[in-house]
Design a protein around this motif. Structure first.
Motif, mmCIF file in Angstrom:
data_model
loop_
_atom_site.group_PDB
_atom_site.id
_atom_site.type_symbol
_atom_site.label_atom_id
_atom_site.label_comp_id
_atom_site.label_asym_id
_atom_site.label_seq_id
_atom_site.Cartn_x
_atom_site.Cartn_y
_atom_site.Cartn_z
ATOM 1 N N THR A 139 0.841 -1.209 0.000
ATOM 2 C CA THR A 139 0.000 0.000 0.000
ATOM 3 C C THR A 139 0.875 1.258 0.000
ATOM 4 O O THR A 139 0.734 2.143 -0.864
ATOM 5 C CB THR A 139 -0.929 0.024 1.234
ATOM 6 O OG1 THR A 139 -1.687 -1.181 1.272
ATOM 7 C CG2 THR A 139 -1.870 1.211 1.197
ATOM 8 N N ASP A 184 9.175 3.079 7.740
ATOM 9 C CA ASP A 184 8.654 1.813 8.266
ATOM 10 C C ASP A 184 9.356 1.484 9.580
ATOM 11 O O ASP A 184 10.574 1.657 9.718
ATOM 12 C CB ASP A 184 8.871 0.667 7.271
ATOM 13 C CG ASP A 184 7.983 -0.527 7.614
ATOM 14 O OD1 ASP A 184 6.968 -0.730 6.912
ATOM 15 O OD2 ASP A 184 8.275 -1.238 8.607
ATOM 16 N N SER A 236 3.122 -7.823 3.412
ATOM 17 C CA SER A 236 3.435 -7.740 1.977
ATOM 18 C C SER A 236 4.609 -8.608 1.560
ATOM 19 O O SER A 236 4.671 -9.043 0.414
ATOM 20 C CB SER A 236 3.708 -6.285 1.583
ATOM 21 O OG SER A 236 2.551 -5.512 1.790
ATOM 22 N N PHE A 267 -0.940 -14.741 -3.782
ATOM 23 C CA PHE A 267 -2.116 -14.806 -4.648
ATOM 24 C C PHE A 267 -2.461 -13.374 -5.050
ATOM 25 O O PHE A 267 -2.954 -12.601 -4.216
ATOM 26 C CB PHE A 267 -3.323 -15.397 -3.909
ATOM 27 C CG PHE A 267 -3.276 -16.877 -3.671
ATOM 28 C CD1 PHE A 267 -2.195 -17.470 -3.052
ATOM 29 C CD2 PHE A 267 -4.343 -17.685 -4.042
ATOM 30 C CE1 PHE A 267 -2.156 -18.839 -2.814
ATOM 31 C CE2 PHE A 267 -4.325 -19.054 -3.816
ATOM 32 C CZ PHE A 267 -3.227 -19.630 -3.204
HETATM 33 C C1 LIG Z 1 0.405 -15.161 5.972
HETATM 34 C C2 LIG Z 1 -0.337 -14.223 5.068
HETATM 35 C C3 LIG Z 1 -0.755 -14.679 3.809
HETATM 36 C C4 LIG Z 1 -1.429 -13.808 2.962
HETATM 37 N N1 LIG Z 1 -1.706 -14.226 1.678
HETATM 38 C C5 LIG Z 1 -2.226 -13.344 0.785
HETATM 39 C C6 LIG Z 1 -2.353 -13.703 -0.588
HETATM 40 O O1 LIG Z 1 -1.965 -14.796 -0.997
HETATM 41 N N2 LIG Z 1 -2.922 -12.799 -1.428
HETATM 42 C C7 LIG Z 1 -3.323 -11.561 -1.004
HETATM 43 O O2 LIG Z 1 -3.840 -10.778 -1.798
HETATM 44 N N3 LIG Z 1 -3.147 -11.179 0.287
HETATM 45 C C8 LIG Z 1 -2.587 -12.030 1.170
HETATM 46 N N4 LIG Z 1 -2.368 -11.630 2.460
HETATM 47 C C9 LIG Z 1 -2.724 -10.251 2.850
HETATM 48 C C10 LIG Z 1 -1.744 -9.230 2.270
HETATM 49 O O3 LIG Z 1 -0.429 -9.675 2.478
HETATM 50 C C11 LIG Z 1 -1.964 -7.865 2.949
HETATM 51 O O4 LIG Z 1 -3.314 -7.495 2.789
HETATM 52 C C12 LIG Z 1 -1.104 -6.778 2.331
HETATM 53 O O5 LIG Z 1 0.233 -7.180 2.243
HETATM 54 C C13 LIG Z 1 -1.208 -5.494 3.165
HETATM 55 O O6 LIG Z 1 -0.223 -4.618 2.689
HETATM 56 P P1 LIG Z 1 0.034 -3.242 3.446
HETATM 57 O O7 LIG Z 1 1.124 -2.580 2.711
HETATM 58 O O8 LIG Z 1 -1.237 -2.496 3.595
HETATM 59 O O9 LIG Z 1 0.479 -3.674 4.925
HETATM 60 P P2 LIG Z 1 1.760 -4.501 5.413
HETATM 61 O O10 LIG Z 1 2.456 -5.155 4.292
HETATM 62 O O11 LIG Z 1 1.329 -5.353 6.538
HETATM 63 O O12 LIG Z 1 2.748 -3.370 5.903
HETATM 64 C C14 LIG Z 1 2.487 -2.551 7.016
HETATM 65 C C15 LIG Z 1 3.813 -1.961 7.453
HETATM 66 O O13 LIG Z 1 3.549 -0.922 8.379
HETATM 67 C C16 LIG Z 1 4.645 -0.848 9.249
HETATM 68 N N5 LIG Z 1 4.236 -0.084 10.435
HETATM 69 C C17 LIG Z 1 3.238 -0.357 11.305
HETATM 70 N N6 LIG Z 1 3.141 0.612 12.224
HETATM 71 C C18 LIG Z 1 4.106 1.525 11.946
HETATM 72 C C19 LIG Z 1 4.518 2.740 12.548
HETATM 73 N N7 LIG Z 1 3.899 3.242 13.627
HETATM 74 N N8 LIG Z 1 5.546 3.410 11.998
HETATM 75 C C20 LIG Z 1 6.175 2.939 10.888
HETATM 76 N N9 LIG Z 1 5.828 1.792 10.285
HETATM 77 C C21 LIG Z 1 4.794 1.085 10.800
HETATM 78 C C22 LIG Z 1 4.992 -2.309 9.524
HETATM 79 O O14 LIG Z 1 6.326 -2.467 9.971
HETATM 80 C C23 LIG Z 1 4.738 -2.952 8.159
HETATM 81 O O15 LIG Z 1 5.930 -3.141 7.419
HETATM 82 C C24 LIG Z 1 -1.726 -12.479 3.362
HETATM 83 C C25 LIG Z 1 -1.307 -12.040 4.625
HETATM 84 C C26 LIG Z 1 -0.624 -12.891 5.470
HETATM 85 C C27 LIG Z 1 -0.177 -12.378 6.804
#
Ligand SMILES: Cc1cc2nc3c(=O)[nH]c(=O)nc-3n(C[C@H](O)[C@H](O)[C@H](O)COP(=O)(O)OP(=O)(O)OC[C@H]3O[C@@H](n4cnc5c(N)ncnc54)[C@H](O)[C@@H]3O)c2cc1C
Length: 443
Positions: free
Chosen positions: A48, A67, A76, A82
């Motif tokens: 994201t 981060d 992520s 998937f």
């Molecule tokens: C085991 C597993 C399997 C999955 N399989 C799938 C799949 O196959 N297909 C699919 O579409 N989705 C899947 N998902 C879901 C998908 O991975 C997530 O929806 C997506 O990666 C979310 O991305 P994001 O960037 O929003 O958050 P994230 O990738 O979770 O990143 C959030 C980041 O915020 C940082 N952070 C938090 N608080 C703070 C702060 N106060 N200051 C600075 N940094 C901070 C963290 O360190 C982290 O790196 C899966 C999830 C998991 C856990």
């Protein structure tokens, strides 16, 4: 940072054993060390935040990603890979009852646009992400679900504008889907990828376009500053920004920003990966398809062969977190794997891990302005389906942070601000009953 799981969930314990870590290296980004000014501060270096940074940088806007850990440390860099339709946990009837038929169709079309966006980025940026699988296949875990799937095929056509392929039970074996399911539905959208290569590629591309990324830079506080600006307290220094994007999904805190308090539900998901399977092992199980698959349970299992013939198998994680709970959750995944793929019960799975997904009270993702906080935006709650939807959310957030209407579908269903869960900081107590109800419905 006030969080509703214990510290174990936010440390390295759950991600120890992650297969993706062995497939590529993501260079660590250094911490923010001095007071810094930026146009847009982005909290979270997952798909994201990095998609937002890439789209902002391409538009010539200064973007600084921070981060608490590093690029792809969160879900992520450790998901199942998937890249598929999804993002909400609400069904068609639920979405239609709130947003009408047009609202339901608009939301479903945005899911498709999300997959197309990832496809475009992978191509444009020449990302080597081990792409494979032609869409995904839903497999009925009981006979009644196979009947329901035939009905569902019509809704899939209406939602996405293409026809899924129904696979009858007696054709599953010929398609390499084993012998244990009651029918299948192949949806010709989406593909499998290596999530760590994808998120690392997004980070490199965002930097090449002009964005800056800092690791080990957790935001402790966000406060309004004079001149409609925001101050982010990080490592004892200040990142001063005109606008802020919060992209922390399952790793969110109750107080970054305060508005999030009680409005998201982190949940755990567990994965295992086997060693590469031999041809005779694949044939013994009757599983030879490259399709990424999931079963029809509410508490679903997701599984796919990887390009090197390892098998990835995932499911919901435990309700508790901690070293002992993690061991129990990994045992549970292994037990379900062995019961669904009995011919592989002696195949080792040296790689196993878990991570946080994020649910909303209304079961829909949220992308938009944080109410009452001018210049602050957030995108989260993809219900375990954020590879495509998180990337899409980042692109939408980039447009919103520039004060522009997004030039891509932005349905009302994603704009509705997150409602609070009951029980506030104790809301995890709601989960055992929810999981029990889902498990009962899945019998
Ligand atoms: C085991 C597993 C399997 C999955 N399989 C799938 C799949 O196959 N297909 C699919 O579409 N989705 C899947 N998902 C879901 C998908 O991975 C997530 O929806 C997506 O990666 C979310 O991305 P994001 O960037 O929003 O958050 P994230 O990738 O979770 O990143 C959030 C980041 O915020 C940082 N952070 C938090 N608080 C703070 C702060 N106060 N200051 C600075 N940094 C901070 C963290 O360190 C982290 O790196 C899966 C999830 C998991 C856990």
């Amino acid at each position: 940072m006030k969080r509703i799981f214990g510290t174990f969930a936010y440390g390295d314990g759950p991600r120890n054993g992650c297969w993706w870590d062995e497939t590529c290296t993501i260079l660590p980004r250094g911490p923010l060390g001095t007071d810094t000014q930026t146009d847009v501060a982005i909290v979270g270096a997952g798909v994201t935040g990095l998609s937002a940074a890439l789209h902002l940088a391409r538009a010539g806007v200064g973007a600084t990603v921070v981060d608490a850990n590093d690029v792809g440390w969160g879900a992520s860099g450790r998901n199942g890979g998937f890249c598929c339709l999804g993002g909400s946990k609400a069904d068609d009837a639920g979405i239609e009852s709130r947003f009408g038929r047009a609202g339901r169709l608009a939301y479903r079309r945005s899911e498709l646009e999300a997959v197309r966006l990832v496809e475009r980025l992978v191509d444009e940026l020449s990302l080597d992400v081990d792409r494979h699988s032609a869409g995904e296949t839903m497999l009925a875990h009981r006979a009644s679900d196979a009947d329901a799937m035939r009905v569902r095929a019509a809704t899939v056509s209406e939602n996405y504008g293409f026809d899924p392929v129904v696979i009858e039970k007696d054709s599953l074996a010929a398609g390499g889907f084993g012998r244990f399911f009651h029918g299948g539905l192949t949806i010709p959208a989406g593909f499998g990828l290596n999530p760590r290569k994808y998120v690392g590629g997004l980070a490199d591309a965002a930097e090449a376009a002009g964005a800056t990324i800092f690791g080990q830079s957790g935001v402790d506080r966000i406060t309004p500053a004079p001149g409609h600006r925001w101050h982010l307290d990080i490592n004892g220094v200040t990142l001063c920004a005109d606008r802020v994007i919060v992209a922390t999904n399952g790793y969110s805190s109750e107080d970054i920003p305060d508005w999030l308090r009680g409005r998201f539900m982190p949940g755990q998901s567990n994965v295992l990966v086997t060693r590469p399977l031999t041809t005779s092992e694949l044939e013994a199980q009757g599983w030879t398809t490259d399709q990424m698959c999931y079963d029809t349970r509410n508490l679903l299992h997701y599984f796919r062969l990887l390009p090197d013939r390892r098998f990835l198998f995932g499911m919901r994680g435990g309700l508790l977190s901690g070293p002992a709970a993690e061991i129990r959750a990994r045992r549970r995944v292994r037990a379900d794997f062995e019961s669904m793929f009995p011919a592989w019960r002696d195949v080792e799975s040296a790689h196993a891990w878990s991570g946080m997904v994020c649910l909303a009270r209304d079961l829909m993702p949220f992308v938009g302005a944080v109410p009452g906080q001018k210049g602050m935006f957030a995108g989260l709650c993809y219900h375990g389906n954020g590879v495509a939807m998180g990337t899409y959310s980042g692109a939408l957030l980039a447009a919103l942070a520039q004060g522009k209407p997004p030039d891509m579908p932005f349905p009302d269903a994603m704009k509705t601000p997150l409602r609070r869960f009951e029980l506030g900081p104790l809301r995890r107590l709601l989960m055992p009953a929810a999981y029990a109800a889902y498990a009962f419905a899945d019998r």
